[in-house]
Design an enzyme around this catalytic site. Structure first.
Site, short mmCIF file in Angstrom:
data_model
loop_
_atom_site.label_atom_id
_atom_site.label_comp_id
_atom_site.label_asym_id
_atom_site.label_seq_id
_atom_site.Cartn_x
_atom_site.Cartn_y
_atom_site.Cartn_z
N LYS A 139 1.69 0.10 14.92
CA LYS A 139 3.10 0.02 15.30
C LYS A 139 3.52 -1.20 16.13
O LYS A 139 4.71 -1.54 16.17
CB LYS A 139 3.49 1.28 16.10
CG LYS A 139 3.55 2.52 15.26
CD LYS A 139 4.72 2.47 14.30
CE LYS A 139 4.69 3.59 13.29
NZ LYS A 139 5.14 3.19 11.97
N PRO A 199 -3.57 0.62 18.81
CA PRO A 199 -3.33 0.14 17.44
C PRO A 199 -3.49 1.17 16.32
O PRO A 199 -3.17 0.87 15.17
CB PRO A 199 -4.37 -0.99 17.27
CG PRO A 199 -5.39 -0.74 18.31
CD PRO A 199 -4.73 -0.02 19.43
N TYR A 229 -8.95 5.61 7.60
CA TYR A 229 -9.03 6.02 9.01
C TYR A 229 -10.07 7.13 9.07
O TYR A 229 -9.89 8.18 8.46
CB TYR A 229 -7.68 6.55 9.49
CG TYR A 229 -6.63 5.48 9.70
CD1 TYR A 229 -5.92 4.94 8.64
CD2 TYR A 229 -6.34 5.00 10.98
CE1 TYR A 229 -4.96 3.97 8.84
CE2 TYR A 229 -5.37 4.03 11.19
CZ TYR A 229 -4.68 3.52 10.12
OH TYR A 229 -3.72 2.55 10.31
N TYR A 234 4.38 6.67 9.70
CA TYR A 234 3.58 5.47 9.39
C TYR A 234 4.42 4.41 8.68
O TYR A 234 4.35 3.22 9.02
CB TYR A 234 2.36 5.87 8.54
CG TYR A 234 1.26 4.82 8.54
CD1 TYR A 234 0.14 4.95 9.36
CD2 TYR A 234 1.33 3.69 7.72
CE1 TYR A 234 -0.87 4.00 9.37
CE2 TYR A 234 0.33 2.73 7.73
CZ TYR A 234 -0.77 2.90 8.55
OH TYR A 234 -1.75 1.95 8.56
N HIS A 249 0.84 -1.20 0.00
CA HIS A 249 0.00 0.00 0.00
C HIS A 249 0.88 1.25 0.00
O HIS A 249 1.75 1.40 0.84
CB HIS A 249 -0.91 0.03 1.23
CG HIS A 249 -2.11 -0.87 1.08
ND1 HIS A 249 -3.22 -0.78 1.87
CD2 HIS A 249 -2.36 -1.86 0.19
CE1 HIS A 249 -4.11 -1.68 1.50
NE2 HIS A 249 -3.61 -2.36 0.49
P1 RFL Z 1 2.58 -11.45 21.54
O1 RFL Z 1 2.15 -11.56 20.14
O2 RFL Z 1 1.58 -11.10 22.57
O3 RFL Z 1 3.26 -12.84 21.92
C1 RFL Z 1 3.59 -13.20 23.25
C2 RFL Z 1 3.53 -14.71 23.38
O4 RFL Z 1 3.95 -15.10 24.68
C3 RFL Z 1 3.07 -16.12 25.15
N1 RFL Z 1 3.18 -16.14 26.63
C4 RFL Z 1 3.91 -17.03 27.32
N2 RFL Z 1 4.67 -18.06 26.92
C5 RFL Z 1 5.32 -18.78 27.89
N3 RFL Z 1 5.22 -18.51 29.22
C6 RFL Z 1 4.47 -17.48 29.67
N4 RFL Z 1 4.38 -17.20 30.96
C7 RFL Z 1 3.77 -16.69 28.70
N5 RFL Z 1 2.96 -15.61 28.77
C8 RFL Z 1 2.60 -15.29 27.52
C9 RFL Z 1 1.72 -15.71 24.60
O5 RFL Z 1 0.81 -16.79 24.55
C10 RFL Z 1 2.11 -15.23 23.22
O6 RFL Z 1 2.09 -16.27 22.26
O7 RFL Z 1 3.79 -10.41 21.72
P2 RFL Z 1 4.96 -9.98 20.68
O8 RFL Z 1 5.64 -11.18 20.10
O9 RFL Z 1 5.75 -8.98 21.43
O10 RFL Z 1 4.21 -9.28 19.47
C11 RFL Z 1 3.52 -8.05 19.63
C12 RFL Z 1 2.31 -7.98 18.70
O11 RFL Z 1 1.53 -9.13 18.85
C13 RFL Z 1 1.45 -6.73 18.96
O12 RFL Z 1 2.25 -5.61 19.26
C14 RFL Z 1 0.56 -6.36 17.75
O13 RFL Z 1 -0.38 -7.35 17.48
C15 RFL Z 1 -0.16 -5.03 17.99
N6 RFL Z 1 -1.09 -4.65 16.89
C16 RFL Z 1 -0.63 -4.11 15.70
N7 RFL Z 1 0.69 -3.96 15.48
C17 RFL Z 1 1.14 -3.50 14.27
O14 RFL Z 1 2.36 -3.36 14.10
N8 RFL Z 1 0.29 -3.19 13.22
C18 RFL Z 1 -1.05 -3.33 13.36
O15 RFL Z 1 -1.77 -3.11 12.38
C19 RFL Z 1 -1.57 -3.76 14.64
N9 RFL Z 1 -2.88 -3.92 14.82
C20 RFL Z 1 -2.46 -4.86 17.05
C21 RFL Z 1 -3.34 -4.46 15.99
C22 RFL Z 1 -2.99 -5.44 18.21
C23 RFL Z 1 -4.33 -5.62 18.32
N10 RFL Z 1 -4.77 -6.24 19.50
C24 RFL Z 1 -5.62 -7.35 19.52
C25 RFL Z 1 -4.08 -5.94 20.74
C26 RFL Z 1 -4.70 -4.63 16.11
C27 RFL Z 1 -5.21 -5.18 17.28
C28 RFL Z 1 -6.71 -5.30 17.38
C1 PHB Z 2 -5.36 -4.21 10.92
O1 PHB Z 2 -5.43 -4.47 9.70
O2 PHB Z 2 -5.66 -5.05 11.78
C2 PHB Z 2 -4.94 -2.86 11.36
C3 PHB Z 2 -4.52 -1.94 10.41
C4 PHB Z 2 -4.13 -0.67 10.80
C5 PHB Z 2 -4.17 -0.34 12.14
C6 PHB Z 2 -4.60 -1.25 13.09
C7 PHB Z 2 -4.98 -2.52 12.69
O3 PHB Z 2 -3.82 0.93 12.50
#
Ligand code: RFL
Ligand code: PHB
Length: 392
Positions: free
Chosen positions: A297, A293, A202, A385, A72
């Site tokens: 990032k 989110p 957005y 971004y 994109h």
């Molecule tokens: P994770 O993915 O939470 O993984 C951590 C892992 O550790 C496990 N765990 C354990 N394992 C062993 N012993 C324990 N005691 C443990 N406790 C926990 C967990 O089960 C899990 O598997 O962390 P990590 O690797 O640091 O990754 C971070 C990302 O997952 C997170 O920052 C992103 O998903 C945030 N986020 C977004 N980030 C972006 O860069 N671009 C996006 O578009 C974006 N959209 C989002 C998002 C997060 C969202 N939610 C649900 C919070 C959209 C949403 C809705």
């Molecule tokens: C997503 O596709 O899940 C998404 C995209 C952009 C954002 C947050 C989540 O800022």
């Protein structure tokens, strides 16, 4: 049992770290509380920065990303009944982002680690760390077989997300915590319908923020701002589509609706815990910091942290050079704070604070008008971004 790097958590941070270390000949074991199918299905992020894509490509993890990821070159900002395009290619030196779901990044990483003989133990319980201020830190856990195990390590990487145990192993008196909870949440859906847009929208609206994202040419991902107390049971699919249709409404444009495959509510939080290292424990990703989110990032920060950490551990464990390891926390926190600010800025510009007056709304519209009419302001959004300087 012994390993050089004990990694807690098989999210993007832990899995990528284990891959980067294996490439330079450093042995690691990844411990994960959840099952493999659970880790591979957890719906989360969707946008990869330019630098994240380059890194994954450079370390041989981009075969499916290159085939299926959607590049994109910008986003749309919608407000006051108008939709404006922010052109990243033009504003950020040709750089772009790629829509490729975190579920797919995690599937690719797990498949690759297993194909390369990497050790990942799923479904462990009672993970505990000890001796992090000694040169023989230990990880103990109960394996899926029910037996208690101890892993002796050179260092431990806490990649266990926001609710993990590793951050809490650092003495509280040494931690500085900065945190903000926002008084709203995101209701997210995954829908079996082709996206109604070519790039993310957005949308600022009196009823609250909305985001139109996508996963594939057949699957859309959409979000609605709701109150933090909202319960998903109170949001039948019809109500969600109606609210989305109302917020995104634009003459001559239509939001396509389809079956909702999954839905959930996510709280919004900014959180930074520093330092990101104590003794032989290094924190990476959501274990150390959370961003709302809106700036896309979180996943990118997790990737950036472990890229810095892999280089630091290579120097430390293979050449006995501690300089990068000593700089690890400060190096990462630089980017973490930039992303924390950008995510806060996007969030507060686009969401309605419950109970806020018309003044807030008018100020937000003015800021959005400035971002969409001033090249300097648009450039600020674009370069934040698409991401900061190359990771390697
Ligand atoms: P994770 O993915 O939470 O993984 C951590 C892992 O550790 C496990 N765990 C354990 N394992 C062993 N012993 C324990 N005691 C443990 N406790 C926990 C967990 O089960 C899990 O598997 O962390 P990590 O690797 O640091 O990754 C971070 C990302 O997952 C997170 O920052 C992103 O998903 C945030 N986020 C977004 N980030 C972006 O860069 N671009 C996006 O578009 C974006 N959209 C989002 C998002 C997060 C969202 N939610 C649900 C919070 C959209 C949403 C809705
Ligand atoms: C997503 O596709 O899940 C998404 C995209 C952009 C954002 C947050 C989540 O800022």
């Amino acid at each position: 049992m012994r390993t050089q790097v004990g990694i807690i958590g098989a999210g993007p941070a832990g899995l990528l770290l284990s891959h980067l270390l294996a490439r330079v000949g450093i042995d690691s074991v990844v411990l994960e509380t959840r099952s493999r199918p659970y880790c591979e299905a957890r719906q989360r992020a969707g946008v990869l920065e330019d630098g994240s894509v380059r890194l994954l490509r450079e370390v041989g993890l981009a075969e499916r990303l290159d085939a299926e990821g959607l590049e994109h070159g910008g986003i749309y900002l919608q407000f006051a009944g108008e939709r404006h395009h922010i052109d990243f290619r033009d504003l950020a030196g040709g750089r772009t982002v790629t829509v490729y779901a975190q579920t797919e990044v995690v599937k690719d990483l797990i498949a690759r680690r297993i194909a390369d003989g990497g050790k990942i133990e799923f479904e462990v319980t009672d993970t505990a760390v000890s001796g992090i201020d000694s040169d023989r830190p230990r990880l103990s856990y109960t394996g899926a077989d029910g037996a208690r195990h101890t892993l002796e390590c050179d260092v431990i990487a806490g990649c266990d997300g926001f609710h993990g145990i590793s951050r809490r192993a650092i003495p509280a008196r040494l931690c500085e915590i900065n945190e903000r909870d926002y008084p709203y949440a995101w209701l997210g859906i995954l829908a079996a319908v082709p996206p109604s847009t070519d790039e993310l929208i957005y949308c600022h609206h009196r009823d609250g923020f909305a985001l139109h994202s996508l996963r594939t040419p057949q699957i859309s991902r959409l979000y609605l701002q709701v109150s933090s107390q909202e319960k998903i049971e109170d949001w039948p699919d019809d109500r969600i589509w109606e609210a989305l249709g109302h917020r995104f409404a634009l003459p001559g444009w239509e939001l396509r609706e389809g079956p909702v495959l999954e839905k959930g509510i996510t709280p919004m939080r900014s959180f930074v815990s520093s330092p990101m290292r104590y003794g032989n424990l290094y924190l990476a990703g959501d274990a150390a910091h959370i961003v709302p989110p809106t700036g896309a990032k979180g996943l990118n920060l997790a990737i950036a942290d472990v890229s810095v950490l892999a280089d630091a551990l290579e120097a430390l464990l293979l050449a006995g050079d501690a300089r990068l390891a000593d700089a690890y926390s400060a190096t990462c926190l630089n980017r973490v704070w930039r992303s924390t600010h950008f995510s806060w800025w996007m969030t507060t510009m686009l969401h309605r604070t419950p109970g806020a007056d018309d003044m807030e709304f008018a100020l937000q519209e003015s800021q959005l008008r400035y971002v969409t009419t001033s090249r300097a302001a648009a450039t600020t959004l674009a370069e934040n971004y698409v991401g900061y300087p190359p990771l390697r």
